[in-house]
Motif scaffolding. Structure first.
Motif, mmCIF file in Angstrom:
data_model
loop_
_atom_site.group_PDB
_atom_site.id
_atom_site.type_symbol
_atom_site.label_atom_id
_atom_site.label_comp_id
_atom_site.label_asym_id
_atom_site.label_seq_id
_atom_site.Cartn_x
_atom_site.Cartn_y
_atom_site.Cartn_z
ATOM 1 N N THR A 5 45.153 44.731 26.556
ATOM 2 C CA THR A 5 46.297 45.236 25.785
ATOM 3 C C THR A 5 47.574 45.105 26.626
ATOM 4 O OG1 THR A 5 45.893 47.486 26.616
ATOM 5 C CG2 THR A 5 44.896 46.890 24.505
ATOM 6 N N LYS A 6 48.701 45.183 25.956
ATOM 7 C CA LYS A 6 49.960 45.215 26.688
ATOM 8 C C LYS A 6 50.043 46.521 27.458
ATOM 9 C CE LYS A 6 52.764 42.146 23.821
ATOM 10 N NZ LYS A 6 54.039 41.989 23.047
ATOM 11 N N TYR A 7 50.496 46.424 28.697
ATOM 12 C CA TYR A 7 50.534 47.607 29.539
ATOM 13 C C TYR A 7 51.665 48.538 29.131
ATOM 14 C CZ TYR A 7 51.195 50.677 33.528
ATOM 15 O OH TYR A 7 51.344 51.778 34.324
ATOM 16 N N SER A 59 56.222 37.262 32.409
ATOM 17 C CA SER A 59 56.803 37.564 31.100
ATOM 18 C C SER A 59 56.185 38.788 30.441
ATOM 19 C CB SER A 59 56.656 36.355 30.169
ATOM 20 O OG SER A 59 55.289 36.033 29.972
ATOM 21 N N GLN A 60 54.930 39.068 30.726
ATOM 22 C CA GLN A 60 54.279 40.213 30.099
ATOM 23 C C GLN A 60 53.332 40.899 31.075
ATOM 24 O OE1 GLN A 60 51.674 39.047 26.871
ATOM 25 N NE2 GLN A 60 50.930 37.243 27.948
ATOM 26 N N MET A 61 53.167 42.199 30.871
ATOM 27 C CA MET A 61 52.224 42.979 31.666
ATOM 28 C C MET A 61 51.041 43.346 30.787
ATOM 29 S SD MET A 61 54.616 45.437 34.050
ATOM 30 C CE MET A 61 55.883 44.687 35.111
ATOM 31 N N LEU A 62 49.844 43.072 31.283
ATOM 32 C CA LEU A 62 48.628 43.279 30.516
ATOM 33 C C LEU A 62 47.682 44.211 31.259
ATOM 34 C CD1 LEU A 62 47.950 39.540 29.565
ATOM 35 C CD2 LEU A 62 49.040 41.286 28.130
ATOM 36 N N HIS A 63 46.963 45.030 30.493
ATOM 37 C CA HIS A 63 45.985 45.945 31.072
ATOM 38 C C HIS A 63 44.587 45.587 30.591
ATOM 39 C CE1 HIS A 63 43.447 49.641 30.961
ATOM 40 N NE2 HIS A 63 43.867 49.700 32.205
ATOM 41 N N VAL A 64 43.638 45.560 31.532
ATOM 42 C CA VAL A 64 42.232 45.377 31.177
ATOM 43 C C VAL A 64 41.457 46.575 31.721
ATOM 44 C CG1 VAL A 64 41.710 44.003 33.252
ATOM 45 C CG2 VAL A 64 40.250 43.816 31.223
ATOM 46 N N LEU A 76 45.135 33.696 30.491
ATOM 47 C CA LEU A 76 45.065 34.909 31.305
ATOM 48 C C LEU A 76 44.391 36.067 30.580
ATOM 49 C CD1 LEU A 76 45.742 36.468 33.867
ATOM 50 C CD2 LEU A 76 48.026 36.902 32.923
ATOM 51 N N HIS A 77 44.728 36.289 29.303
ATOM 52 C CA HIS A 77 44.175 37.455 28.611
ATOM 53 C C HIS A 77 42.652 37.349 28.454
ATOM 54 C CE1 HIS A 77 44.789 34.683 25.179
ATOM 55 N NE2 HIS A 77 43.776 35.328 24.625
ATOM 56 N N GLU A 78 42.119 36.125 28.425
ATOM 57 C CA GLU A 78 40.664 35.961 28.373
ATOM 58 C C GLU A 78 40.056 36.074 29.760
ATOM 59 O OE1 GLU A 78 38.997 32.697 26.230
ATOM 60 O OE2 GLU A 78 40.510 32.762 24.655
ATOM 61 N N ALA A 79 40.715 35.463 30.740
ATOM 62 C CA ALA A 79 40.200 35.500 32.111
ATOM 63 C C ALA A 79 40.085 36.928 32.626
ATOM 64 C CB ALA A 79 41.107 34.680 33.023
ATOM 65 N N LEU A 80 41.023 37.779 32.211
ATOM 66 C CA LEU A 80 40.991 39.177 32.654
ATOM 67 C C LEU A 80 39.728 39.898 32.193
ATOM 68 C CD1 LEU A 80 44.705 40.243 32.061
ATOM 69 C CD2 LEU A 80 43.535 40.110 34.267
ATOM 70 N N LEU A 81 39.168 39.478 31.072
ATOM 71 C CA LEU A 81 37.960 40.126 30.549
ATOM 72 C C LEU A 81 36.714 39.746 31.348
ATOM 73 C CD1 LEU A 81 38.624 39.699 26.724
ATOM 74 C CD2 LEU A 81 38.698 41.842 28.007
ATOM 75 N N TRP A 82 36.760 38.611 32.046
ATOM 76 C CA TRP A 82 35.608 38.168 32.815
ATOM 77 C C TRP A 82 35.384 39.021 34.062
ATOM 78 C CZ3 TRP A 82 33.442 32.667 32.953
ATOM 79 C CH2 TRP A 82 33.553 32.056 31.689
ATOM 80 N N GLY A 83 36.490 39.330 34.789
ATOM 81 C CA GLY A 83 36.373 39.985 36.079
ATOM 82 C C GLY A 83 35.636 41.308 36.086
ATOM 83 N N PRO A 84 35.998 42.262 35.217
ATOM 84 C CA PRO A 84 35.336 43.570 35.251
ATOM 85 C C PRO A 84 33.838 43.514 34.956
ATOM 86 C CG PRO A 84 37.434 43.718 34.094
ATOM 87 C CD PRO A 84 37.156 42.265 34.299
ATOM 88 N N ILE A 85 33.397 42.485 34.241
ATOM 89 C CA ILE A 85 31.966 42.383 33.933
ATOM 90 C C ILE A 85 31.173 42.135 35.211
ATOM 91 C CG2 ILE A 85 30.229 40.992 32.750
ATOM 92 C CD1 ILE A 85 32.268 40.560 30.503
ATOM 93 N N ASN A 86 31.655 41.208 36.050
ATOM 94 C CA ASN A 86 30.956 40.944 37.306
ATOM 95 C C ASN A 86 31.057 42.136 38.255
ATOM 96 O OD1 ASN A 86 29.202 39.060 38.322
ATOM 97 N ND2 ASN A 86 30.756 37.541 38.818
ATOM 98 N N SER A 87 32.205 42.804 38.268
ATOM 99 C CA SER A 87 32.348 44.004 39.098
ATOM 100 C C SER A 87 31.362 45.083 38.665
ATOM 101 C CB SER A 87 33.773 44.544 39.009
ATOM 102 O OG SER A 87 34.693 43.653 39.583
#
Length: 261
Positions: free
Chosen positions: A257-259, A175-180, A213-224
């Motif tokens: 944010t919305k992509y 339904s939506q495209m999000l950018h992190v 999803l919008h919160e989970a997306l913030l977790w990934g880049p931190i570990n990377s």
């Protein structure tokens, strides 16, 4: 957390088992062979970039019985491990309570979407990088994110995330495209080995913990961000407490944010 994996009854296998036990991983689904040695892959590093030389030994693969978990993470398998894919074709539809996370490896991408159609169809979270998405969908030239995200989603995954190196990642949930973005870090990367795996597994864990999803997306880049500051794929991995600490102190520009192109 448990791990289904195949390794030899050798020193490398013993070293792997020591790490799994130390980390509290359930090893009941680890299969060890007396006749086949543990896989050894070699990483050629130059500055922060790397080339991985992969050699898969041919183990007597079989799909064991186990209690269906809430999440199942499928990643790189050897070309000779087709029996595992075949078993998953039947197992996944019978266990809708299990959400599959699929991050395909080189040989799974080469196998093609038609051959692995039952896996794509039953995937909850799919993650790959932009170049891999173009290969999977058969494009010869670069494509935009809406084309790639909708193309992968049409194969079945409920959530599709495509990473784009220093430009972060874009996600689509139907339904939506999000950018992190990447988590801001002034330090130059030391070794990018494992950055993608850290991103995918961490987003998956956040979703398993019930994060939207919008919160989970913030977790990934931190570990990377942390993983690329150490040699290898494991040394820089963060605990949940450390990730949450980074989230609390994140700068205002680190947000989903919305992509938009």
């Amino acid at each position: 957390t448990g791990l289904m994996v195949w390794m030899g009854e050798d020193r490398l296998g013993d070293d792997c088992m020591d790490v799994l036990v130390r980390e509290g991983i359930d090893t009941s689904l680890v299969s060890r062979s007396k006749s086949v040695p543990t896989n050894a892959h070699y990483v050629l590093s130059f500055q922060a970039e790397r080339t991985i030389l992969i050699k898969h030994n041919e183990f007597p693969y079989r799909f064991p019985e186990f209690t269906a978990p809430s999440f199942l993470y499928l990643s790189s398998l050897a070309p000779s491990a087709g029996v595992i894919h075949d078993a998953l074709f039947e197992w996944l539809p019978k266990h809708p309570e299990t959400k599959l996370i699929f991050q395909p490896g080189t040989f799974q991408i080469e196998e093609g979407t038609e051959a692995l159609a039952p896996i794509y169809k039953n995937t909850y979270l799919f993650v790959c990088n932009k170049e891999e998405a173009e290969l999977i969908l058969g494009y010869k030239k670069p494509q935009d994110f809406p084309t790639l995200l909708s193309g992968i989603a049409s194969l079945g995954p409920k959530i599709v995330i495509i990473t784009d190196g220093p430009d972060g990642a874009v996600a689509f949930d139907g339904s939506q495209m999000l950018h992190v973005p990447m988590y801001p870090d002034s330090r130059a990367p030391i070794d990018r080995t494992g950055a993608g795996d850290a991103f995918t597994s961490t987003v998956g864990i956040a979703l398993a913990l019930g994060k939207p999803l919008h919160e989970a997306l913030l977790w990934g880049p931190i570990n990377s961000m942390s993983v690329v500051q150490a040699l290898g794929a494991q040394a820089g991995l963060l605990s949940r407490q450390a990730i949450e600490s980074y989230l609390e102190s994140a700068p205002a520009e680190y947000r989903v944010t919305k992509y938009s192109e």
